[in-house]
Scaffold this motif. Structure first.
Motif, PDB file in Angstrom:
ATOM      1  N   THR A 173     -23.611  -9.351  79.459  1.00 53.63           N
ATOM      2  CA  THR A 173     -23.797  -9.915  80.794  1.00 53.63           C
ATOM      3  C   THR A 173     -23.613 -11.425  80.770  1.00 53.63           C
ATOM      4  OG1 THR A 173     -25.495  -8.235  81.205  1.00 53.63           O
ATOM      5  CG2 THR A 173     -25.371 -10.049  82.760  1.00 53.63           C
ATOM      6  N   ILE A 174     -23.034 -11.960  81.823  1.00 54.05           N
ATOM      7  CA  ILE A 174     -23.107 -13.387  82.066  1.00 54.05           C
ATOM      8  C   ILE A 174     -24.042 -13.605  83.255  1.00 54.05           C
ATOM      9  CG2 ILE A 174     -20.820 -13.937  81.148  1.00 54.05           C
ATOM     10  CD1 ILE A 174     -19.940 -14.152  84.164  1.00 54.05           C
ATOM     11  N   SER A 175     -24.799 -14.688  83.220  1.00 50.36           N
ATOM     12  CA  SER A 175     -25.677 -15.022  84.340  1.00 50.36           C
ATOM     13  C   SER A 175     -25.392 -16.460  84.760  1.00 50.36           C
ATOM     14  CB  SER A 175     -27.148 -14.842  83.956  1.00 50.36           C
ATOM     15  OG  SER A 175     -27.499 -13.477  83.936  1.00 50.36           O
ATOM     16  N   PRO A 176     -24.500 -16.642  85.731  1.00 50.12           N
ATOM     17  CA  PRO A 176     -24.162 -17.995  86.171  1.00 50.12           C
ATOM     18  C   PRO A 176     -25.244 -18.584  87.067  1.00 50.12           C
ATOM     19  CG  PRO A 176     -22.409 -16.412  86.695  1.00 50.12           C
ATOM     20  CD  PRO A 176     -23.651 -15.637  86.364  1.00 50.12           C
ATOM     21  N   GLY A 177     -25.328 -19.902  87.040  1.00 52.50           N
ATOM     22  CA  GLY A 177     -26.062 -20.636  88.048  1.00 52.50           C
ATOM     23  C   GLY A 177     -25.141 -20.925  89.218  1.00 52.50           C
ATOM     24  N   GLY A 220     -28.215 -25.787  82.730  1.00 57.40           N
ATOM     25  CA  GLY A 220     -29.584 -26.096  82.366  1.00 57.40           C
ATOM     26  C   GLY A 220     -30.611 -25.803  83.447  1.00 57.40           C
ATOM     27  N   MET A 221     -30.193 -25.187  84.553  1.00 59.45           N
ATOM     28  CA  MET A 221     -31.070 -24.976  85.698  1.00 59.45           C
ATOM     29  C   MET A 221     -32.318 -24.179  85.344  1.00 59.45           C
ATOM     30  SD  MET A 221     -29.980 -23.392  89.377  1.00 59.45           S
ATOM     31  CE  MET A 221     -31.013 -23.529  90.818  1.00 59.45           C
ATOM     32  N   SER A 222     -32.192 -23.189  84.481  1.00 63.35           N
ATOM     33  CA  SER A 222     -33.339 -22.341  84.162  1.00 63.35           C
ATOM     34  C   SER A 222     -34.241 -22.939  83.092  1.00 63.35           C
ATOM     35  CB  SER A 222     -32.840 -20.961  83.699  1.00 63.35           C
ATOM     36  OG  SER A 222     -31.977 -21.082  82.571  1.00 63.35           O
ATOM     37  N   ASN A 223     -33.900 -24.122  82.609  1.00 65.90           N
ATOM     38  CA  ASN A 223     -34.686 -24.746  81.550  1.00 65.90           C
ATOM     39  C   ASN A 223     -35.719 -25.733  82.066  1.00 65.90           C
ATOM     40  OD1 ASN A 223     -33.343 -23.373  79.499  1.00 65.90           O
ATOM     41  ND2 ASN A 223     -31.735 -24.921  79.380  1.00 65.90           N
ATOM     42  N   ILE A 224     -35.787 -25.932  83.403  1.00 61.09           N
ATOM     43  CA  ILE A 224     -36.729 -26.915  83.942  1.00 61.09           C
ATOM     44  C   ILE A 224     -37.747 -26.206  84.840  1.00 61.09           C
ATOM     45  CG2 ILE A 224     -35.059 -28.781  83.847  1.00 61.09           C
ATOM     46  CD1 ILE A 224     -34.647 -28.470  86.840  1.00 61.09           C
ATOM     47  N   LEU A 262     -25.493 -14.078  78.534  1.00 65.70           N
ATOM     48  CA  LEU A 262     -25.068 -15.468  78.380  1.00 65.70           C
ATOM     49  C   LEU A 262     -25.368 -16.219  79.667  1.00 65.70           C
ATOM     50  CD1 LEU A 262     -23.691 -17.735  76.855  1.00 65.70           C
ATOM     51  CD2 LEU A 262     -21.471 -16.814  77.574  1.00 65.70           C
ATOM     52  N   ILE A 263     -26.299 -17.153  79.608  1.00 68.77           N
ATOM     53  CA  ILE A 263     -26.697 -17.936  80.773  1.00 68.77           C
ATOM     54  C   ILE A 263     -25.817 -19.178  80.855  1.00 68.77           C
ATOM     55  CG2 ILE A 263     -28.560 -19.288  81.803  1.00 68.77           C
ATOM     56  CD1 ILE A 263     -30.510 -17.299  80.484  1.00 68.77           C
ATOM     57  N   SER A 312     -26.892 -13.013  87.423  1.00 66.71           N
ATOM     58  CA  SER A 312     -27.175 -14.253  88.140  1.00 66.71           C
ATOM     59  C   SER A 312     -28.438 -14.876  87.581  1.00 66.71           C
ATOM     60  CB  SER A 312     -27.344 -14.016  89.638  1.00 66.71           C
ATOM     61  OG  SER A 312     -27.796 -15.201  90.289  1.00 66.71           O
ATOM     62  N   ILE A 313     -28.466 -16.198  87.526  1.00 70.78           N
ATOM     63  CA  ILE A 313     -29.676 -16.884  87.101  1.00 70.78           C
ATOM     64  C   ILE A 313     -30.807 -16.683  88.107  1.00 70.78           C
ATOM     65  CG2 ILE A 313     -29.233 -19.122  88.187  1.00 70.78           C
ATOM     66  CD1 ILE A 313     -30.569 -18.345  84.621  1.00 70.78           C
TER      67      ILE A 313
END
Length: 251
Positions: free
Chosen positions: A179-183, A247-251, A242-243, A139-140
């Motif tokens: 791993t996948i890390s969804p928003g 783009g949530m974690s980029n801000i 894989l995120i 998870s993100i």
């Protein structure tokens, strides 16, 4: 030209496969040619998923129950003989402020999100093929430090760390772990948070405002990423995260 199926002749397990990302992934795996087994805690939801998916093996199991993981492995051995792909998707999302947590809640979250997946991988080892692929659903939240997510985020951070370590330990057996890390994704999970309609609407507006893509993800978008990691086209991808968060974690 006919497109080749990316998971043709592969056997696969998807935990928590009765709704949301798990159900979407099961559908995509079947479309790509895999023989699929799904787990879930509810017999009724498993029956509904089977009706929706068609030819799928259903196994009733609680992802947080230690003894159940060996039973899942036995059922898969009896039905498939071996296993080529695993998507460890089942999990619990419990959001509370710090003062709202108790030992029971913490134990439940870590049992379902960390201990159960680890014990299931252990139980599956004798039937995993060489090569095989394991994908964990992180998870993100593990990266964001959002209020009320302290236990959930910690459990997902542990799962992501576990995937990195497993990737090093199992690659010698031909087993890739990623791993996948969804928003935020449009799934039934939000209806399980105990919030009123007004609170849910407010939360969704807040989250959308924090996502540069301006929307929630669709379960199929996550499922397509899992197909890639489960297939041979990602055979050089080992220990990756894989995120998929708009783009949530980029801000």
């Amino acid at each position: 030209m006919t497109r080749s199926l990316r998971l043709a002749d592969k056997t696969a397990l998807i935990t928590g496969g009765t709704s949301g990302i798990g159900l979407a992934t099961a559908r995509r795996f079947i479309e790509e040619g895999a023989r699929v087994a799904i787990t879930g805690t509810s017999a009724d939801k498993l029956a509904a998923a089977k009706a929706a998916l068609g030819d799928v093996l259903t196994i009733q199991a609680d992802a947080g129950d230690a003894a159940a993981q060996a039973a899942v492995a036995t059922a898969l051995r009896d039905a498939f003989g071996h296993l080529d792909a695993v998507f460890l998707n089942a999990g619990v999302a419990d959001f509370r402020p710090l003062e709202g947590w108790d030992e029971e809640g913490i134990d439940r979250t870590f049992a379902t999100n960390v201990k159960g997946p680890l014990l299931l991988v252990q139980a599956l080892l004798p039937i995993l093929s060489n090569p095989a692929s394991i994908v964990l659903n992180g998870s993100i939240n593990a990266r964001l430090g959002k209020p009320n997510s302290i236990v959930y985020a910690a459990s997902k951070a542990a799962l992501i760390s576990m995937a990195r370590t497993l990737s090093g330990e199992l690659i010698g057996r031909g087993i890739r772990v990623n791993t996948i890390s969804p928003g935020p994704v449009t799934t039934p999970i939000y209806s399980k948070l105990g919030l009123s309609d007004a609170q849910l609407a407010g939360m969704k507006d807040y989250l959308i405002g924090a996502i540069p893509a301006g929307r929630f993800g669709d379960p199929v978008e996550i499922a397509d990423a899992v197909v890639h990691l489960a297939s041979d086209e990602s055979r050089y991808t080992v220990g990756a995260e894989l995120i998929i968060d708009g783009g949530m974690s980029n801000i």
